[in-house]
Scaffold this motif. Structure first.
Motif, PDB file in Angstrom:
ATOM      1  N   GLU B 202      76.510  48.712  64.960  1.00  0.00           N
ATOM      2  CA  GLU B 202      77.363  49.886  65.094  1.00  0.00           C
ATOM      3  C   GLU B 202      76.477  51.134  65.162  1.00  0.00           C
ATOM      4  N   GLY B 203      76.624  51.933  66.198  1.00  0.00           N
ATOM      5  CA  GLY B 203      75.958  53.238  66.214  1.00  0.00           C
ATOM      6  C   GLY B 203      74.482  53.233  66.596  1.00  0.00           C
ATOM      7  N   ILE B 204      73.937  52.078  67.029  1.00  0.00           N
ATOM      8  CA  ILE B 204      72.526  52.057  67.423  1.00  0.00           C
ATOM      9  C   ILE B 204      72.301  52.900  68.682  1.00  0.00           C
ATOM     10  N   VAL B 205      73.378  53.037  69.459  1.00  0.00           N
ATOM     11  CA  VAL B 205      73.330  53.875  70.657  1.00  0.00           C
ATOM     12  C   VAL B 205      74.415  54.932  70.522  1.00  0.00           C
ATOM     13  N   GLU B 206      74.127  56.140  70.964  1.00  0.00           N
ATOM     14  CA  GLU B 206      75.207  57.135  71.040  1.00  0.00           C
ATOM     15  C   GLU B 206      75.476  57.387  72.512  1.00  0.00           C
ATOM     16  N   TYR B 207      76.626  56.940  73.000  1.00  0.00           N
ATOM     17  CA  TYR B 207      76.899  57.002  74.433  1.00  0.00           C
ATOM     18  C   TYR B 207      77.007  58.435  74.926  1.00  0.00           C
TER      19      TYR B 207
END
Ligand code: HEM
Lengths: 431, 268
Positions: B202-207
């Motif tokens: 969860e949240g490893i990438v911020e789109y």
């Protein structure tokens, strides 16, 4: 059946040419005026379809070869480049890859047609044998071509097949190394395979020329197996069969296009998109679908040399088939017993393909409950494959009572009530 | 028709009987079904999805996996994640920005015979995470992270397999399975054990487009992106297919009609 030529040169140039090189006359006599039995069904359109397949493979292949690099370090990448960067490269490659499968689909239809209507019998033995030569060359071309993209199945398929030659006593080792050009499948192997893959289709084209020449001497066989005797039995090839073949070719192309555009990888194996790695053996090495029956025959024998002999024997037996079938009746339409053995032969070939695709000790669905694995299935069907040619067809010719045949092709077409019995009693060599 | 239905039902029964046998052999689990925009004969790639997928690749997977057969400019081709109508891939500003942020590339030799580093351009390939296989293995406890350019074609189950694999770390391993340290249980992997640690937290990438980056969303997007890298011309293939099919079917009709016409005068 090739009677006197009816070609009449109409222009001055045609006359001039005809006296020097009667090539238009040859075309006219072979593909326009050529007398063809009037009762050919759609099974007879596969010859034309095969010609189209061969041309498609040659044309797409020549362009692909302009972009392909036969080197172990670059082959896989060059194929990816064709898919990604060459204009319409993806299309050419899909057509060539799907085309190989379609070619085999057509040739199997063509061969089973010949087996059913007895097209291999006198006077068409050489025509048949030339066909078997084409089939052998096709298998060689397809096997070599599959090696070129240098994926995992390419490499391991090439290794398994070339190592078969190692089973030969004494000369096995040296022959295998000679084929490889080294001590394992490597760059030298890839180079020679590319060279041969480019060569063989042109050999096939040459043999197809002979095949059609040999066809045009006795003329086509037909579903009744009767020899065409009068002009009422035949129609000129053009326009009757040009339009019928043309229609069948386009239907075939619809199926072809479906695979090319909507299901291009259906007939391939995922592992071949992994670059070849001599250190990693795939869990399950399988050839392309059209070679699976032979793979099953190969594995049916516990001894390697025995398996190799049997596998080549499975094709070898086709060469002598014209002399194994002792029945004088060509078409199985009039052979009430042989017909059933033939039907089971078709099933056996499909079953062998299935057995070739599975691991030998996997259980066969349903039959697995009574302990039948794919090895056993393969063995039983291999036995039937050979029995069909070596026992059933030779014996049936003597014991089977053929049904009455019509007096002529014309009589058959017009539904004449005249029984053919008087004209062609069972066993009469008159056909 | 009835017989055909019955035959099909019988065939389905046979296949159903065969399926549990395959699982019992303990090989791997079938990937989960999932819906994709590019499914079916008319499906096409969804550009926003591909862009998000590229972001996941760029920020997560590219640490270990290469895309050797792709250049950055490929992403600006028709059907690609950053395609803009009327803009040649090489002039695409979004791609130029992406290239400039990637690792510099070694070029040369220059006029003095020396190699030098320069900024990556749109026409350059994606950077490889490792110099060679040995380095990749030593950084990953002996396992080799495969190149992802054609991964969807190189695995049975394709797109769905990639998605299931990335989400498949939450399941209980069977007791008899021996999992060494540095390995993880993942029922979708052949052999059920994988050396890649779970990636999609969860949240490893911020789109960039504001989409919530749940593991499911990321798995979906990266699987779509890798489908595109595996076959960048899929949209073109289907579009051309439709035209070819229409053409052939019309030709088919015409030829059939000619055939009936020509043969109508003779018994056969
Ligand atoms: C490149 C592959 C081939 C091409 C292009 C080709 C082409 C043709 C053509 C144009 C015909 C006449 C039309 C027809 O009867 O369908 C024909 C007939 C025939 N072919 Fe082939 N053929 C090929 C492979 C084979 C093979 C592999 C076999 C058998 C092993 C075979 C056996 C025959 C026979 C027996 C006939 C005469 C059939 C009859 O008149 O009943 N052919 N072929």
């Amino acid at each position: 059946m090739s009677g006197p030529s009816t070609y009449k040169p109409s222009t001055g140039f045609e006359k001039w040419l005809d006296e020097r090189l009667p090539i238009v006359r040859l075309g006219w006599d072979s593909f326009v005026d050529f007398p063809t039995p009037r009762n050919l069904n759609y099974w007879y359109t596969f010859g034309g379809i095969l010609t189209v397949c061969l041309m498609v493979q040659i044309l797409t292949g020549i362009v692909l070869a302009m972009h392909y690099v036969p080197h172990v370090d670059m082959a896989f990448a060059s194929v990816e480049r064709i898919d990604r960067d060459v204009n319409f490269g993806w299309l050419l490659r899909n057509i060539h890859a799907v085309g190989a499968s379609m070619f085999f689909l057509a040739v199997y239809m063509h061969i089973f047609r010949g087996l059913y209507y007895g097209s291999y019998k006198a006077p068409r033995e050489l025509l048949w044998i030339l066909g078997v030569v084409i089939y052998l060359l096709m298998m060689a071309a397809a096997f070599l071509g599959y090696v070129l993209p240098w994926g995992q199945m390419s490499f391991w398929g090439a290794t398994v097949i070339t190592e078969l030659f190692g089973a030969l006593p004494l000369i096995g080792g040296p022959v295998t190394e000679w084929l490889w050009g080294g001590f394992s499948v490597g760059n030298a192997t890839l180079n020679r395979f590319f060279s041969l893959h480019y060569l063989i289709p042109f050999l096939i084209a040459g043999v197809v020329g002979l095949h059609i020449w040999a066809l045009h001497v006795p003329g086509n066989n037909n579903p009744t197996g009767l020899t065409a005797k009068t002009s009422n039995d035949t129609l000129p090839f053009h326009p009757y069969y040009t339009v019928k073949d043309g229609f069948a070719i386009v239907v075939f192309l619809v199926i072809f296009a479906f695979f090319v555009f909507y299901w291009p990888d259906a007939l391939g194996h995922a592992d071949n998109y992994i670059e070849a790695d001599p250190l990693v053996t795939p869990a399950h090495i399988v050839p392309e679908w059209y070679l699976l029956p032979f793979y099953a025959i190969l594995r049916a024998v516990p001894d390697k040399l025995g398996g190799v002999i049997l596998m080549f024997g499975a094709i070898g037996v086709l060469f002598i088939l014209p002399w194994l079938d002792t029945s004088r009746v060509r078409s199985m339409r009039y052979r009430p017993v042989a017909k059933w053995f033939f039907a089971f032969f078709v099933v056996a070939c499909l079953g062998l393909g299935w057995a070739g695709a599975e691991l030998p000790d996997n259980k066969v669905p349903v039959l697995g409950a009574i302990g039948v694995d794919f090895l056993l299935l393969g063995r039983v069907l291999t036995l039937y494959y050979f029995a069909y040619f070596l026992v059933i067809l030779p014996v049936l010719g003597f014991v089977e009572k053929p049904k009455p045949r019509p007096a002529s092709i014309e009589a058959d077409v017009l539904g004449s009530k005249k029984s053919g019995d008087a004209a062609a009693p069972a066993g009469a060599p008159a056909e | 028709m009835k017989t055909i239905h019955r035959l099909l039902a019988a065939a389905a029964g046979v296949i159903a009987l065969a399926a549990p046998a395959a699982l019992a052999a303990g090989e791997y689990k079938k990937p989960e079904e999932h819906t994709w925009s590019f499914e079916g004969p008319f499906g096409t790639f969804d550009q926003a999805e591909l862009q998000r997928g590229f972001q996941v690749y760029n920020q997560v997977c590219s640490a270990c996996h290469g895309l050797n057969y792709l250049s950055i400019r490929h992403m600006g081709m028709e059907g690609g994640p950053f395609y803009t109508e009327g803009v040649a891939p090489n002039d695409n500003p979004a791609l130029q920005a992406i290239a400039a942020e990637m690792r510099p590339i070694e070029d040369g030799p220059d006029d003095f015979g020396d190699m030098f580093e320069r900024e990556r351009r749109v026409t350059d390939p994606f950077p490889s995470p490792y110099e060679n296989e040995q380095m990749a293995r030593s950084a990953n406890g002996g396992a080799y992270p495969p190149d992802l350019s054609v991964i969807v074609k190189a695995r049975k189950g394709g797109t769905e397999y990639i998605r299931s694999l990335l989400l498949g770390y939450d399941q209980e391993p069977p007791e008899d399975l021996d999992i060494r340290t540095g390995n993880y249980y993942n029922p979708y992997m052949s052999g059920q054990v994988i050396a890649m640690p779970p990636q999609l937290y969860e949240g490893i990438v911020e789109y960039e487009d504001g989409t919530e980056a749940t593991p499911e969303q990321m798995a979906h997007d990266i699987a779509a992106f890798l489908t595109w890298t595996s076959e960048p011309h899929m949209d073109a293939r289907k579009r051309m297919g439709l035209m070819v099919m229409i053409y052939l079917l019309i030709l088919c009709g015409l030829l059939y009609w000619s055939y009936r016409q020509i043969w109508s005068k003779v018994e056969h």
